[in-house]
Enzyme design. Structure first.
Site, short mmCIF file in Angstrom:
data_model
loop_
_atom_site.label_atom_id
_atom_site.label_comp_id
_atom_site.label_asym_id
_atom_site.label_seq_id
_atom_site.Cartn_x
_atom_site.Cartn_y
_atom_site.Cartn_z
N SER A 121 0.80 -1.22 0.00
CA SER A 121 0.00 0.00 0.00
C SER A 121 0.83 1.28 0.00
CB SER A 121 -0.96 0.02 1.19
OG SER A 121 -0.28 0.26 2.39
N LYS A 136 1.04 4.68 6.61
CA LYS A 136 0.30 5.51 5.66
C LYS A 136 0.86 6.92 5.67
CE LYS A 136 -2.77 2.26 4.89
NZ LYS A 136 -2.41 1.31 3.90
#
Length: 183
Positions: free
Chosen positions: A50, A85
């Protein structure tokens, strides 16, 4: 005029003393590094794709706990299986997604993702199979809005299951990649 006596050089320490001094300095350096990584820094391993291309699966990152996070920071949040993230918006900012242009809007203005080494216009709505966050959304106090750099595969704040990230759950900000994976 008086003359000063010539200073005699100190005798050189025996080899064994020099080696012991060297070992003592190495042990001290090791202890300082161990203490820093025990009490100050953390090493976290990236799991998944991700955050590609910034960080790849298996990369080892050095993380520093900080009390405040800014847009653009890559953070590690959560417990046993932490998520890594990028902070896109902080408290009080409003986030919207331009579905047609693939652009992230912060307070009505397009986010310049080239500042993070990414292309603009690559962010779409998440897959409809999972419950999505309703946009526009304002980030509450004490929270951040996060996205993965590899948006098509990232489970991030666009999904209700993740939502906004509570700053109290953030373990820290990524300082640098300690070890690149060979995968």
């Amino acid at each position: 005029m008086t003359s000063r006596p010539l200073e005699q050089p100190l005798p050189e320490a025996p080899f064994a003393h020099r080696v012991l001094d060297w070992i003592e300095e190495l042990l001290l350096a090791f202890a300082l590094v161990a203490a820093a990584f025990t009490f100050l820094f953390q090493v976290v391993t990236v799991s998944g794709a991700s955050m590609a291309p910034t960080y790849d699966d298996g990369d080892r990152l050095v993380v520093l706990p900080l009390p405040v996070y800014a847009a653009g920071d890559v953070i590690v949040a959560g417990g046993e299986d932490p998520m890594i993230k990028r902070v896109i918006a902080t408290e009080g900012q409003t986030v919207a997604l331009d579905e047609l242009g693939g652009q992230v809007l912060i307070d009505g203005y397009p986010l310049d993702e080239t500042a993070f080494g990414l292309e603009n216009g690559k962010t779409g709505l998440p897959y409809a199979s999972l419950e999505r966050t309703r946009f526009p959304v304002t980030v509450p106090k004490g929270y951040v809005f996060v996205l993965g750099d590899n948006r098509p595969v990232s489970l991030d704040s666009r999904y209700s299951a993740v939502g906004m990230v509570d700053c109290r759950s953030i373990r820290g900000r990524v300082l640098f990649c300690l070890w690149k994976s060979s995968k």
